[in-house]
Write a protein that holds these residues in place. Structure first.
Motif, PDB file in Angstrom:
ATOM      1  N   LEU A 285      45.929  43.838  36.408  1.00 11.94           N
ATOM      2  CA  LEU A 285      45.506  43.558  37.780  1.00 11.94           C
ATOM      3  C   LEU A 285      44.750  44.745  38.371  1.00 11.94           C
ATOM      4  CD1 LEU A 285      45.587  41.562  40.123  1.00 11.94           C
ATOM      5  CD2 LEU A 285      47.766  42.593  40.839  1.00 11.94           C
ATOM      6  N   ASP A 286      45.228  45.949  38.114  1.00 10.20           N
ATOM      7  CA  ASP A 286      44.578  47.157  38.621  1.00 10.20           C
ATOM      8  C   ASP A 286      43.163  47.269  38.060  1.00 10.20           C
ATOM      9  OD1 ASP A 286      44.455  49.662  40.005  1.00 10.20           O
ATOM     10  OD2 ASP A 286      44.790  50.679  38.104  1.00 10.20           O
ATOM     11  N   ALA A 287      43.000  47.046  36.752  1.00  7.33           N
ATOM     12  CA  ALA A 287      41.679  47.148  36.119  1.00  7.33           C
ATOM     13  C   ALA A 287      40.726  46.102  36.683  1.00  7.33           C
ATOM     14  CB  ALA A 287      41.812  46.987  34.606  1.00  7.33           C
ATOM     15  N   TYR A 288      41.229  44.904  36.914  1.00  5.84           N
ATOM     16  CA  TYR A 288      40.374  43.825  37.438  1.00  5.84           C
ATOM     17  C   TYR A 288      39.958  44.112  38.885  1.00  5.84           C
ATOM     18  CZ  TYR A 288      38.812  39.139  38.737  1.00  5.84           C
ATOM     19  OH  TYR A 288      38.080  38.071  39.181  1.00  5.84           O
ATOM     20  N   CYS A 289      40.898  44.574  39.695  1.00  7.77           N
ATOM     21  CA  CYS A 289      40.582  44.878  41.097  1.00  7.77           C
ATOM     22  C   CYS A 289      39.630  46.068  41.194  1.00  7.77           C
ATOM     23  CB  CYS A 289      41.859  45.173  41.877  1.00  7.77           C
ATOM     24  SG  CYS A 289      42.928  43.738  42.101  1.00  7.77           S
ATOM     25  N   ALA A 290      39.789  47.047  40.303  1.00  6.31           N
ATOM     26  CA  ALA A 290      38.954  48.244  40.354  1.00  6.31           C
ATOM     27  C   ALA A 290      37.530  47.968  39.906  1.00  6.31           C
ATOM     28  CB  ALA A 290      39.565  49.345  39.484  1.00  6.31           C
ATOM     29  N   THR A 291      37.351  47.042  38.951  1.00  5.72           N
ATOM     30  CA  THR A 291      36.017  46.780  38.402  1.00  5.72           C
ATOM     31  C   THR A 291      35.360  45.549  39.024  1.00  5.72           C
ATOM     32  OG1 THR A 291      36.931  45.444  36.593  1.00  5.72           O
ATOM     33  CG2 THR A 291      36.662  47.812  36.187  1.00  5.72           C
ATOM     34  N   SER A 293      35.269  42.753  37.747  1.00  7.01           N
ATOM     35  CA  SER A 293      34.644  41.993  36.660  1.00  7.01           C
ATOM     36  C   SER A 293      35.633  41.813  35.522  1.00  7.01           C
ATOM     37  CB  SER A 293      33.395  42.728  36.155  1.00  7.01           C
ATOM     38  OG  SER A 293      33.020  42.279  34.877  1.00  7.01           O
ATOM     39  N   LEU A 294      35.717  40.589  35.010  1.00  8.08           N
ATOM     40  CA  LEU A 294      36.632  40.318  33.899  1.00  8.08           C
ATOM     41  C   LEU A 294      36.227  41.124  32.667  1.00  8.08           C
ATOM     42  CD1 LEU A 294      38.035  36.824  33.005  1.00  8.08           C
ATOM     43  CD2 LEU A 294      37.272  38.355  31.204  1.00  8.08           C
ATOM     44  N   ARG A 295      34.928  41.131  32.371  1.00  8.46           N
ATOM     45  CA  ARG A 295      34.471  41.820  31.157  1.00  8.46           C
ATOM     46  C   ARG A 295      34.654  43.339  31.261  1.00  8.46           C
ATOM     47  NH1 ARG A 295      31.959  38.886  27.348  1.00  8.46           N
ATOM     48  NH2 ARG A 295      31.378  36.749  27.875  1.00  8.46           N
ATOM     49  N   ARG A 296      34.350  43.903  32.456  1.00 10.28           N
ATOM     50  CA  ARG A 296      34.518  45.350  32.602  1.00 10.28           C
ATOM     51  C   ARG A 296      36.005  45.731  32.577  1.00 10.28           C
ATOM     52  NH1 ARG A 296      30.202  45.061  36.412  1.00 10.28           N
ATOM     53  NH2 ARG A 296      31.641  45.316  38.177  1.00 10.28           N
ATOM     54  N   ALA A 297      36.834  44.849  33.111  1.00 12.42           N
ATOM     55  CA  ALA A 297      38.276  45.087  33.042  1.00 12.42           C
ATOM     56  C   ALA A 297      38.744  45.070  31.587  1.00 12.42           C
ATOM     57  CB  ALA A 297      39.027  44.034  33.852  1.00 12.42           C
ATOM     58  N   ALA A 298      38.199  44.141  30.811  1.00 11.02           N
ATOM     59  CA  ALA A 298      38.550  44.067  29.388  1.00 11.02           C
ATOM     60  C   ALA A 298      38.131  45.343  28.654  1.00 11.02           C
ATOM     61  CB  ALA A 298      37.893  42.835  28.757  1.00 11.02           C
ATOM     62  N   GLU A 299      36.955  45.860  28.992  1.00  9.14           N
ATOM     63  CA  GLU A 299      36.500  47.110  28.378  1.00  9.14           C
ATOM     64  C   GLU A 299      37.435  48.263  28.721  1.00  9.14           C
ATOM     65  OE1 GLU A 299      32.527  47.716  29.710  1.00  9.14           O
ATOM     66  OE2 GLU A 299      31.713  45.991  28.603  1.00  9.14           O
ATOM     67  N   ARG A 300      37.851  48.320  29.989  1.00  5.99           N
ATOM     68  CA  ARG A 300      38.743  49.403  30.406  1.00  5.99           C
ATOM     69  C   ARG A 300      40.092  49.305  29.700  1.00  5.99           C
ATOM     70  NH1 ARG A 300      40.001  51.191  36.636  1.00  5.99           N
ATOM     71  NH2 ARG A 300      37.810  51.771  36.476  1.00  5.99           N
ATOM     72  N   LEU A 301      40.556  48.074  29.491  1.00  7.23           N
ATOM     73  CA  LEU A 301      41.870  47.866  28.854  1.00  7.23           C
ATOM     74  C   LEU A 301      41.788  47.827  27.333  1.00  7.23           C
ATOM     75  CD1 LEU A 301      43.108  45.077  31.287  1.00  7.23           C
ATOM     76  CD2 LEU A 301      44.003  47.405  31.153  1.00  7.23           C
ATOM     77  N   HIS A 302      40.553  47.866  26.804  1.00  9.64           N
ATOM     78  CA  HIS A 302      40.336  47.793  25.346  1.00  9.64           C
ATOM     79  C   HIS A 302      40.902  46.483  24.775  1.00  9.64           C
ATOM     80  CE1 HIS A 302      39.095  51.951  25.582  1.00  9.64           C
ATOM     81  NE2 HIS A 302      40.252  52.274  26.119  1.00  9.64           N
ATOM     82  N   LEU A 303      40.626  45.382  25.500  1.00  9.74           N
ATOM     83  CA  LEU A 303      41.068  44.061  25.073  1.00  9.74           C
ATOM     84  C   LEU A 303      39.877  43.109  25.059  1.00  9.74           C
ATOM     85  CD1 LEU A 303      44.275  43.704  27.299  1.00  9.74           C
ATOM     86  CD2 LEU A 303      44.245  44.112  24.824  1.00  9.74           C
TER      87      LEU A 303
END
Length: 358
Positions: A285-291, A293-303
């Motif tokens: 949730l933190d990665a998604y709110c910070a970016t 974007s679903l794809r950028r959140a995935a990049e940050r989480l390495h998923l």
């Protein structure tokens, strides 16, 4: 016979010059100057850049012949000498003279090193990064009058004509180590106050905060208001954003003033609190709110983005609203921030996040 006479004349001139150098430093030591004044006077005498470094703090002072701080890109040291105290090398002095060393450089550096040792002996405890917490509290307290604040700053060796940056810190590392890293060449003082460490610094290099440190940096000119801002900014730090400047928060800073009971009763904040048992959900949730974007959140989480999409769908159901709607990330981000502020204020539990200081 004439050659011998010329050599004796040169020797006599050198001796006279050496005596003048010795007298010069004897006068400085009688005046009980500090390291900055010592470097400034030495640079004027040598007519080149003079440097002083103390190994214990890592602090470097480099002054040009005009009395101002020397540019970062200078000449390499043309000659150096150790600063010794009780047979231990505690620092180094040097000259950055273009070309070959001057005939009196060795004498000058020798006397400069002796004078630096005397300064360290005289002011050593006050020159360390760690400071008397009572003095630091006088500087940052809103209840201090300006005369008491100014006197405390003088005792802490801060110049009245330079701004003071106030930093609130939570760290597993010693405060003096953090202070020496973020302010390497100027005055910096640190002390623990209540549950938070405070650093007062002439400059702050936010890129030099070490891993594992959370820090909030105040923006106000007055130290008391800056301290309040620094503590507020510290509450907004996260693992992905460990250093926060108050002036970067903008309207988000208003969340820090929401009454805890009102925030705790909010449905979105309550839902975030129920998610708190899962570090995975909070990170997603933190990665998604910070970016945003679903794809950028995935990049940050390495998923893979499909894995993040599935997680967000489940998190959205738990929160009670669709995270993919335009207002979804904003609503979730505000709720997550409000929950963190509650947790930091003793009303919750930031799992896995540092809360110690030294």
């Amino acid at each position: 016979m004439q050659a011998m006479s010329e050599r004796l004349s040169d020797l006599d001139s050198h001796v006279q010059g050496a005596i003048r150098v010795v007298t010069f430093y004897d006068t400085l030591m009688r005046r009980r100057v500090d390291l900055s004044a010592l470097a400034r006077s030495s640079a004027g005498l040598a007519v080149c850049v003079v440097g002083i470094r103390l190994h214990g703090t890592g602090r470097v002072t480099r002054i040009g012949p005009d009395g101002s701080e020397a540019p970062a890109q200078g000449h390499p040291p043309s000659s150096t000498a150790p600063i010794t105290l009780d047979d231990e090398e505690i620092g180094t002095v040097w000259l950055e003279r273009p070309g070959r060393p001057g005939p009196l450089d060795e004498v000058l550096l020798d006397r400069l090193a002796i004078a630096a040792t005397a300064v360290v002996e005289r002011y050593g405890p006050a020159r360390t990064t760690m400071a008397d917490p009572a003095l630091v509290e006088l500087v940052v307290s809103s209840g201090s009058d300006e005369a008491a604040r100014a006197r405390a700053l003088r005792l802490l060796e801060f110049s009245a004509d330079r701004p003071i940056h106030v930093v609130a810190v939570r760290s597993s590392l010693p405060l003096d180590q953090v202070g020496s890293l973020i302010c390497t060449a100027r005055v910096v003082k640190a002390a623990p106050l209540a549950d938070v460490g405070v650093i007062l610094a002439t400059t702050v290099d936010r890129a030099r905060f070490p891993k594992g440190v959370r820090a909030g940096i105040g923006a106000a000119e007055s130290p008391d208001r800056s301290w309040q801002q620094a503590r507020t900014a510290l509450r907004f730090t996260t693992p992905g954003r460990p250093v926060v400047r108050y002036d970067e928060l903008g309207a988000l800073a208003l969340l820090a003033h929401v009454p805890p009971g009102l925030a705790r009763d909010n449905n979105d904040v309550s839902a975030i609190s129920r998610l708190a048992h899962s570090r995975e959900d909070l990170d997603t949730l933190d990665a998604y709110c910070a970016t945003g974007s679903l794809r950028r959140a995935a990049e940050r989480l390495h998923l893979h983005h499909s894995s993040v999409a599935r997680r967000l769908d489940q998190i959205g159901k738990a929160l009670g609203f669709d995270l993919t709607e335009p207002s979804g990330p904003l609503r979730a981000g505000l709720a997550l921030t409000a929950w963190r502020l509650l947790a930091d204020d003793g009303h919750g539990d930031r799992r896995g996040e540092p809360r110690t200081y030294s």
